[in-house]
Design a protein around this motif. Structure first.
Motif, PDB file in Angstrom:
ATOM      1  N   TRP A 135      -5.120   8.026   8.264  1.00  0.00           N
ATOM      2  CA  TRP A 135      -5.427   6.965   7.309  1.00  0.00           C
ATOM      3  C   TRP A 135      -6.688   6.219   7.739  1.00  0.00           C
ATOM      4  CZ3 TRP A 135      -5.605   1.608   7.814  1.00  0.00           C
ATOM      5  CH2 TRP A 135      -5.690   0.894   6.620  1.00  0.00           C
ATOM      6  N   ILE A 136      -6.798   5.895   9.022  1.00  0.00           N
ATOM      7  CA  ILE A 136      -7.982   5.218   9.546  1.00  0.00           C
ATOM      8  C   ILE A 136      -9.220   6.090   9.342  1.00  0.00           C
ATOM      9  CG2 ILE A 136      -9.115   4.419  11.667  1.00  0.00           C
ATOM     10  CD1 ILE A 136      -6.258   3.536  12.601  1.00  0.00           C
ATOM     11  N   ASP A 137      -9.109   7.369   9.664  1.00  0.00           N
ATOM     12  CA  ASP A 137     -10.229   8.289   9.496  1.00  0.00           C
ATOM     13  C   ASP A 137     -10.660   8.362   8.031  1.00  0.00           C
ATOM     14  OD1 ASP A 137     -10.131   8.755  12.210  1.00  0.00           O
ATOM     15  OD2 ASP A 137      -9.126  10.708  12.002  1.00  0.00           O
ATOM     16  N   GLY A 138      -9.709   8.286   7.115  1.00  0.00           N
ATOM     17  CA  GLY A 138     -10.014   8.306   5.693  1.00  0.00           C
ATOM     18  C   GLY A 138     -10.773   7.078   5.237  1.00  0.00           C
ATOM     19  N   LEU A 139     -10.569   5.952   5.900  1.00  0.00           N
ATOM     20  CA  LEU A 139     -11.303   4.732   5.572  1.00  0.00           C
ATOM     21  C   LEU A 139     -12.778   4.862   5.893  1.00  0.00           C
ATOM     22  CD1 LEU A 139      -8.949   1.923   6.905  1.00  0.00           C
ATOM     23  CD2 LEU A 139      -9.270   2.637   4.546  1.00  0.00           C
ATOM     24  N   GLU A 140     -13.080   5.603   6.925  1.00  0.00           N
ATOM     25  CA  GLU A 140     -14.471   5.757   7.349  1.00  0.00           C
ATOM     26  C   GLU A 140     -15.296   6.491   6.303  1.00  0.00           C
ATOM     27  OE1 GLU A 140     -14.275   7.589  11.184  1.00  0.00           O
ATOM     28  OE2 GLU A 140     -13.361   5.820  12.087  1.00  0.00           O
ATOM     29  N   GLY A 141     -14.656   7.347   5.512  1.00  0.00           N
ATOM     30  CA  GLY A 141     -15.361   8.094   4.477  1.00  0.00           C
ATOM     31  C   GLY A 141     -15.468   7.347   3.168  1.00  0.00           C
ATOM     32  N   ALA A 142     -14.727   6.242   3.059  1.00  0.00           N
ATOM     33  CA  ALA A 142     -14.705   5.493   1.799  1.00  0.00           C
ATOM     34  C   ALA A 142     -15.920   4.607   1.625  1.00  0.00           C
ATOM     35  CB  ALA A 142     -13.453   4.628   1.728  1.00  0.00           C
ATOM     36  N   ALA A 172       0.830  -1.210   0.000  1.00  0.00           N
ATOM     37  CA  ALA A 172       0.000   0.000   0.000  1.00  0.00           C
ATOM     38  C   ALA A 172       0.865   1.261   0.000  1.00  0.00           C
ATOM     39  CB  ALA A 172      -0.943  -0.010   1.204  1.00  0.00           C
ATOM     40  N   MET A 173       2.005   1.226   0.705  1.00  0.00           N
ATOM     41  CA  MET A 173       2.920   2.377   0.686  1.00  0.00           C
ATOM     42  C   MET A 173       3.442   2.604  -0.728  1.00  0.00           C
ATOM     43  SD  MET A 173       5.026   2.007   4.311  1.00  0.00           S
ATOM     44  CE  MET A 173       6.494   1.790   3.404  1.00  0.00           C
ATOM     45  N   SER A 174       3.801   1.530  -1.411  1.00  0.00           N
ATOM     46  CA  SER A 174       4.343   1.678  -2.771  1.00  0.00           C
ATOM     47  C   SER A 174       3.280   2.185  -3.741  1.00  0.00           C
ATOM     48  CB  SER A 174       4.932   0.357  -3.265  1.00  0.00           C
ATOM     49  OG  SER A 174       3.917  -0.580  -3.561  1.00  0.00           O
ATOM     50  N   GLN A 175       2.007   1.921  -3.437  1.00  0.00           N
ATOM     51  CA  GLN A 175       0.905   2.389  -4.272  1.00  0.00           C
ATOM     52  C   GLN A 175       0.441   3.785  -3.870  1.00  0.00           C
ATOM     53  OE1 GLN A 175      -1.843  -0.822  -3.542  1.00  0.00           O
ATOM     54  NE2 GLN A 175      -1.036  -2.038  -5.231  1.00  0.00           N
ATOM     55  N   GLY A 176       1.004   4.316  -2.794  1.00  0.00           N
ATOM     56  CA  GLY A 176       0.657   5.656  -2.346  1.00  0.00           C
ATOM     57  C   GLY A 176      -0.640   5.731  -1.571  1.00  0.00           C
ATOM     58  N   THR A 177      -1.113   4.594  -1.058  1.00  0.00           N
ATOM     59  CA  THR A 177      -2.380   4.575  -0.336  1.00  0.00           C
ATOM     60  C   THR A 177      -2.215   4.360   1.169  1.00  0.00           C
ATOM     61  OG1 THR A 177      -2.667   2.207  -0.747  1.00  0.00           O
ATOM     62  CG2 THR A 177      -3.637   3.743  -2.357  1.00  0.00           C
ATOM     63  N   PHE A 178      -0.980   4.361   1.650  1.00  0.00           N
ATOM     64  CA  PHE A 178      -0.708   4.179   3.078  1.00  0.00           C
ATOM     65  C   PHE A 178       0.454   5.096   3.450  1.00  0.00           C
ATOM     66  CE2 PHE A 178       0.701   2.021   6.928  1.00  0.00           C
ATOM     67  CZ  PHE A 178      -0.505   1.678   7.518  1.00  0.00           C
ATOM     68  N   PRO A 179       0.423   5.662   4.658  1.00  0.00           N
ATOM     69  CA  PRO A 179       1.494   6.582   5.059  1.00  0.00           C
ATOM     70  C   PRO A 179       2.862   5.905   5.086  1.00  0.00           C
ATOM     71  CG  PRO A 179      -0.287   6.542   6.698  1.00  0.00           C
ATOM     72  CD  PRO A 179      -0.590   5.494   5.696  1.00  0.00           C
ATOM     73  N   LYS A 180       3.874   6.668   4.745  1.00  0.00           N
ATOM     74  CA  LYS A 180       5.245   6.159   4.811  1.00  0.00           C
ATOM     75  C   LYS A 180       5.825   6.432   6.193  1.00  0.00           C
ATOM     76  CE  LYS A 180       6.098   6.251  -0.041  1.00  0.00           C
ATOM     77  NZ  LYS A 180       6.950   6.558  -1.140  1.00  0.00           N
ATOM     78  N   PRO A 181       6.734   5.584   6.638  1.00  0.00           N
ATOM     79  CA  PRO A 181       7.343   5.785   7.947  1.00  0.00           C
ATOM     80  C   PRO A 181       8.415   6.866   7.915  1.00  0.00           C
ATOM     81  CG  PRO A 181       8.305   3.872   6.902  1.00  0.00           C
ATOM     82  CD  PRO A 181       7.219   4.373   5.983  1.00  0.00           C
ATOM     83  N   VAL A 182       8.854   7.254   9.101  1.00  0.00           N
ATOM     84  CA  VAL A 182       9.978   8.180   9.244  1.00  0.00           C
ATOM     85  C   VAL A 182      11.144   7.411   9.837  1.00  0.00           C
ATOM     86  CG1 VAL A 182       8.538  10.247   9.475  1.00  0.00           C
ATOM     87  CG2 VAL A 182       9.160   8.959  11.509  1.00  0.00           C
ATOM     88  N   ARG A 183      12.353   7.807   9.476  1.00  0.00           N
ATOM     89  CA  ARG A 183      13.544   7.139  10.005  1.00  0.00           C
ATOM     90  C   ARG A 183      13.795   7.622  11.428  1.00  0.00           C
ATOM     91  NH1 ARG A 183      16.348   3.643   8.018  1.00  0.00           N
ATOM     92  NH2 ARG A 183      15.586   4.005   5.919  1.00  0.00           N
ATOM     93  N   ILE A 184      13.984   6.686  12.347  1.00  0.00           N
ATOM     94  CA  ILE A 184      14.253   7.045  13.743  1.00  0.00           C
ATOM     95  C   ILE A 184      15.623   6.579  14.205  1.00  0.00           C
ATOM     96  CG2 ILE A 184      11.820   7.166  14.380  1.00  0.00           C
ATOM     97  CD1 ILE A 184      12.167   4.376  15.666  1.00  0.00           C
TER      98      ILE A 184
END
Length: 69
Positions: free
Chosen positions: A62-69, A35-47
């Motif tokens: 992302w979860i909130d966006g699912l509720e509207g779908a 999903a990250m590679s498809q641009g539909t899921f947030p990418k992580p940050v390096r820690i």
């Protein structure tokens, strides 16, 4: 009862490692990275040198966006 969006946002940590993201989203590692590679899921940050984490706020959005779908 309060708004569930507000209460669920409050329980997510600021940074989440992969096992936490899998538990919250009910997605496995492969599905998350696809999903990250498809641009539909947030990418992580390096820690760290080899460590990444996701921002809790990004996962919540992302979860909130699912509720509207």
């Amino acid at each position: 009862m309060g708004n569930t969006k507000e209460s669920s946002a409050a329980v997510l940590p600021a940074l989440m490692r992969l096992p936490e993201v899998e538990a919250v989203t009910r997605k496995r590692k492969g599905a998350i990275y696809l999903a990250m590679s498809q641009g539909t899921f947030p990418k992580p940050v390096r820690i760290g040198g080899r460590a990444v984490a996701w921002k809790g706020s990004s996962i919540q959005a992302w979860i909130d966006g699912l509720e509207g779908a």
